[in-house]
Design a protein around this motif. Structure first.
Motif, PDB file in Angstrom:
ATOM      1  N   PRO A 209     -36.274 -51.131 -23.645  1.00  0.00           N
ATOM      2  CA  PRO A 209     -36.222 -52.394 -22.887  1.00  0.00           C
ATOM      3  C   PRO A 209     -37.502 -52.598 -21.753  1.00  0.00           C
ATOM      4  O   PRO A 209     -37.745 -53.612 -21.537  1.00  0.00           O
ATOM      5  N   LYS A 210     -37.719 -51.398 -21.297  1.00  0.00           N
ATOM      6  CA  LYS A 210     -38.800 -51.540 -20.164  1.00  0.00           C
ATOM      7  C   LYS A 210     -40.278 -51.960 -20.839  1.00  0.00           C
ATOM      8  O   LYS A 210     -41.071 -52.598 -20.242  1.00  0.00           O
ATOM      9  N   ILE A 211     -40.381 -51.499 -22.184  1.00  0.00           N
ATOM     10  CA  ILE A 211     -41.634 -51.888 -22.852  1.00  0.00           C
ATOM     11  C   ILE A 211     -41.611 -53.142 -22.923  1.00  0.00           C
ATOM     12  O   ILE A 211     -42.542 -54.151 -22.924  1.00  0.00           O
ATOM     13  N   ARG A 212     -40.216 -53.927 -23.523  1.00  0.00           N
ATOM     14  CA  ARG A 212     -40.476 -55.467 -23.942  1.00  0.00           C
ATOM     15  C   ARG A 212     -40.623 -56.016 -22.712  1.00  0.00           C
ATOM     16  O   ARG A 212     -41.416 -57.147 -22.480  1.00  0.00           O
ATOM     17  N   GLU A 213     -39.974 -55.653 -21.519  1.00  0.00           N
ATOM     18  CA  GLU A 213     -39.982 -56.333 -20.257  1.00  0.00           C
ATOM     19  C   GLU A 213     -41.590 -56.587 -19.539  1.00  0.00           C
ATOM     20  O   GLU A 213     -41.716 -57.431 -19.153  1.00  0.00           O
ATOM     21  N   ALA A 214     -42.225 -55.447 -19.757  1.00  0.00           N
ATOM     22  CA  ALA A 214     -43.532 -55.222 -19.396  1.00  0.00           C
ATOM     23  C   ALA A 214     -44.256 -56.275 -19.926  1.00  0.00           C
ATOM     24  O   ALA A 214     -45.314 -56.933 -19.306  1.00  0.00           O
ATOM     25  N   ALA A 215     -44.279 -56.527 -21.447  1.00  0.00           N
ATOM     26  CA  ALA A 215     -45.012 -57.436 -22.293  1.00  0.00           C
ATOM     27  C   ALA A 215     -44.623 -58.804 -22.159  1.00  0.00           C
ATOM     28  O   ALA A 215     -45.454 -59.861 -22.007  1.00  0.00           O
ATOM     29  N   PHE A 216     -43.241 -59.045 -21.981  1.00  0.00           N
ATOM     30  CA  PHE A 216     -43.036 -60.278 -22.079  1.00  0.00           C
ATOM     31  C   PHE A 216     -43.024 -61.247 -20.925  1.00  0.00           C
ATOM     32  O   PHE A 216     -43.086 -62.156 -20.652  1.00  0.00           O
ATOM     33  N   TYR A 217     -42.730 -60.264 -19.712  1.00  0.00           N
ATOM     34  CA  TYR A 217     -42.511 -60.917 -18.310  1.00  0.00           C
ATOM     35  C   TYR A 217     -43.422 -59.888 -17.485  1.00  0.00           C
ATOM     36  O   TYR A 217     -42.826 -59.492 -16.601  1.00  0.00           O
ATOM     37  N   PRO A 218     -44.850 -59.911 -17.451  1.00  0.00           N
ATOM     38  CA  PRO A 218     -45.663 -58.923 -16.716  1.00  0.00           C
ATOM     39  C   PRO A 218     -45.996 -59.805 -15.186  1.00  0.00           C
ATOM     40  O   PRO A 218     -47.223 -60.076 -14.960  1.00  0.00           O
ATOM     41  N   LEU A 219     -44.672 -59.763 -14.593  1.00  0.00           N
ATOM     42  CA  LEU A 219     -45.268 -60.345 -13.296  1.00  0.00           C
ATOM     43  C   LEU A 219     -45.993 -59.481 -12.387  1.00  0.00           C
ATOM     44  O   LEU A 219     -45.985 -58.493 -11.889  1.00  0.00           O
ATOM     45  N   PRO A 220     -47.374 -60.210 -11.832  1.00  0.00           N
ATOM     46  CA  PRO A 220     -47.925 -59.368 -10.683  1.00  0.00           C
ATOM     47  C   PRO A 220     -47.254 -58.991  -9.602  1.00  0.00           C
ATOM     48  O   PRO A 220     -46.272 -59.617  -9.208  1.00  0.00           O
ATOM     49  N   ARG A 221     -47.908 -58.039  -8.732  1.00  0.00           N
ATOM     50  CA  ARG A 221     -47.185 -57.422  -7.724  1.00  0.00           C
ATOM     51  C   ARG A 221     -47.553 -58.248  -6.345  1.00  0.00           C
ATOM     52  O   ARG A 221     -48.753 -57.851  -5.584  1.00  0.00           O
ATOM     53  N   LEU A 222     -46.649 -58.821  -5.760  1.00  0.00           N
ATOM     54  CA  LEU A 222     -46.949 -59.350  -4.533  1.00  0.00           C
ATOM     55  C   LEU A 222     -46.885 -58.250  -3.459  1.00  0.00           C
ATOM     56  O   LEU A 222     -47.470 -58.518  -2.211  1.00  0.00           O
ATOM     57  N   GLU A 223     -46.223 -57.164  -3.742  1.00  0.00           N
ATOM     58  CA  GLU A 223     -46.490 -56.165  -2.829  1.00  0.00           C
ATOM     59  C   GLU A 223     -48.018 -55.520  -2.496  1.00  0.00           C
ATOM     60  O   GLU A 223     -48.105 -54.932  -1.624  1.00  0.00           O
ATOM     61  N   LEU A 224     -48.945 -56.010  -3.356  1.00  0.00           N
ATOM     62  CA  LEU A 224     -50.023 -55.395  -3.093  1.00  0.00           C
ATOM     63  C   LEU A 224     -50.745 -56.132  -1.741  1.00  0.00           C
ATOM     64  O   LEU A 224     -51.600 -55.404  -1.211  1.00  0.00           O
ATOM     65  N   LEU A 225     -49.913 -57.242  -1.358  1.00  0.00           N
ATOM     66  CA  LEU A 225     -50.827 -57.922   0.089  1.00  0.00           C
ATOM     67  C   LEU A 225     -50.422 -56.941   1.118  1.00  0.00           C
ATOM     68  O   LEU A 225     -51.187 -56.992   2.088  1.00  0.00           O
ATOM     69  N   ALA A 226     -49.559 -56.149   1.007  1.00  0.00           N
ATOM     70  CA  ALA A 226     -49.025 -55.000   2.130  1.00  0.00           C
ATOM     71  C   ALA A 226     -50.089 -54.011   2.244  1.00  0.00           C
ATOM     72  O   ALA A 226     -50.510 -53.476   3.258  1.00  0.00           O
ATOM     73  N   LEU A 227     -50.974 -53.980   1.438  1.00  0.00           N
ATOM     74  CA  LEU A 227     -51.988 -52.841   1.423  1.00  0.00           C
ATOM     75  C   LEU A 227     -53.335 -53.493   1.861  1.00  0.00           C
ATOM     76  O   LEU A 227     -54.240 -52.631   2.176  1.00  0.00           O
TER      77      LEU A 227
END
Length: 311
Positions: free
Chosen positions: A181-199
Motif C-alpha cells: 500500500p505505501k508503494i502504491r500511495e507514493a506513486a499515485f498521490y505523491p504530495l510534496p512536503r509543505l514541511e520543507l518550508l519550516a527549514l
C-alpha cells in the motif's frame, strides 16, 4: 544538431539563459524561476507531460491530474516557495468523454487544495492525445538555490525513495501492487512536503528529485563538488518488492518520480535541521556529504550517471 544527439541537459543549458533576468532570485536552470517584487520573490514553474507516459496501471485521470500539480509544486517547495495557485493547459482529443476531463481537473484541484493553494483557470486545446501542462506560482521570502560547499552534509527528505521506482517497475513488468500500500500511495498521490518550508534559513541548498536520485546528485556535483554517499534508505516494502538489497538500491537511485527533496546542510547546522524536521514530522535521512572534487560516489565507488531524459 538533432535533439537526440544533443541530449536534454545540454539543450536546457542553452535555453535557460534566454531572456532570463540578470537579478533574478534564482539562477537560470534551477528548479524554478522568478522575479523580485517589493522585496519578495515570485516564483514560477511550468511542467508538461503526455497522459500515456505517466499513467501507471491502475491510475485514472484523477491520479494523473493530482500528479501534475504535485510535480510542479515540488519544484517550488524545494526553492522555499509557498504555492499559491496553479493553472492547467489541457490538450484533448475531440471524442474524449467529458467525465474523463472533469476527473483530470478534479485531481489537480485536490492536490492544490492539500497544498493550501487553488486552481486559477487555464486553457483547453484540441490534441491528438491527452496532454497536460501545469504552471505553479509561489512566494518565497528567501528563495533557496542549488548550492553546496565542501564539508556540507546531504539529506533526503520524504519517504518515497525507492517506492515510486517500485511502482514504475511494477507497471512495466505487469506486477501487482497488492500487499504494497505505501508503494502504491507514493506513486499515485505523491504530495510534496509543505514541511520543507519550516527549514527555511537552515539549508545551504536544495534540489527536487524527479528524474532519479542519481541524476539529481550528478546535477549537484556539476556545481563543482564531489558527492560521497555513505548509506541510502532501504524501506522494508521496497526490499520485499525488489527481492534483494542490490535491486532495492537500484530502485532508490534510478527509480524517479519521487517529487522529494535533496537537501544540502552546513555541518554546523545539522542538529537544528534534524530537530526542526522532527518537530514538523518531516522524514529526514542523512545519506552522505559534499567534499572537494567532482563526480558522485557510493561507498567509494563511482556511481553511474543515468536517469530519465526526454531526448
Amino acid at each position: 544538431m538533432r535533439l537526440k544527439d544533443l541530449g536534454e541537459r545540454a539543450l536546457l543549458r542553452k535555453l535557460a539563459p534566454l531572456g532570463y533576468p540578470q537579478e533574478a532570485p534564482l539562477p537560470p536552470g534551477d528548479d524554478a524561476g522568478g522575479v523580485w517584487a517589493d522585496g519578495v520573490a515570485w516564483l514560477l514553474k511550468t511542467d508538461g507531460f503526455l497522459y500515456r507516459e505517466v499513467a501507471l496501471k491502475g491510475m485514472g485521470p484523477f491520479e494523473v491530474g493530482f500528479r501534475g500539480v504535485a510535480a510542479t509544486a515540488s519544484d517550488l517547495l524545494v526553492k522555499m516557495g509557498r504555492p499559491l495557485g496553479f493553472t492547467l493547459g489541457l490538450f484533448l482529443p475531440e471524442d474524449l468523454e467529458e467525465g474523463f476531463v472533469l476527473e483530470l481537473v478534479r485531481g489537480a484541484a485536490e492536490a492544490a487544495k492539500r497544498l493550501g493553494a487553488f486552481l486559477l483557470g487555464g486553457d483547453t486545446n484540441r490534441g491528438v492525445e491527452v496532454a497536460l501542462t501545469v504552471s505553479g506560482y509561489a512566494l518565497a521570502e528567501a528563495p533557496l538555490p542549488r548550492k553546496a560547499l565542501p564539508g556540507d552534509l546531504l539529506y533526503l527528505a520524504g519517504d518515497r525513495w525507492g517506492r515510486t521506482g517500485a511502482a514504475i517497475r511494477a507497471h512495466y513488468e505487469g506486477r501487482s501492487l497488492e500487499g504494497f500500500p505505501k508503494i502504491r500511495e507514493a506513486a499515485f498521490y505523491p504530495l510534496p512536503r509543505l514541511e520543507l518550508l519550516a527549514l527555511s534559513g537552515l539549508l545551504r541548498g536544495s534540489l527536487d528529485s524527479s528524474d532519479g536520485l542519481a541524476e539529481t546528485l550528478w546535477q549537484l556535483s556539476e556545481l563543482g563538488v564531489r558527492v560521497e554517499l555513505e548509506v541510502l534508505p532501504l524501506y522494508p516494502d521496497v526490499l520485499a518488492f525488489a527481492g534483494s538489497e542490490e535491486a532495492a538500491l537500484e530502485l532508490v537511485l534510478y527509480g524517479g518520480e519521487e517529487f522529494e527533496a535533496v537537501l544540502v546542510v552546513p555541518q554546523e547546522g545539522a542538529a537544528a535541521v534534524e530537530a526542526r524536521a522532527k518537530a514538523k514530522g518531516l522524514p529526514l535521512f542523512r545519506v552522505g556529504r559534499v567534499v572537494a572534487g567532482e563526480g558522485v560516489y557510493l561507498r567509494g565507488a563511482p556511481l553511474p550517471r543515468k536517469g530519465y531524459a526526454h531526448f
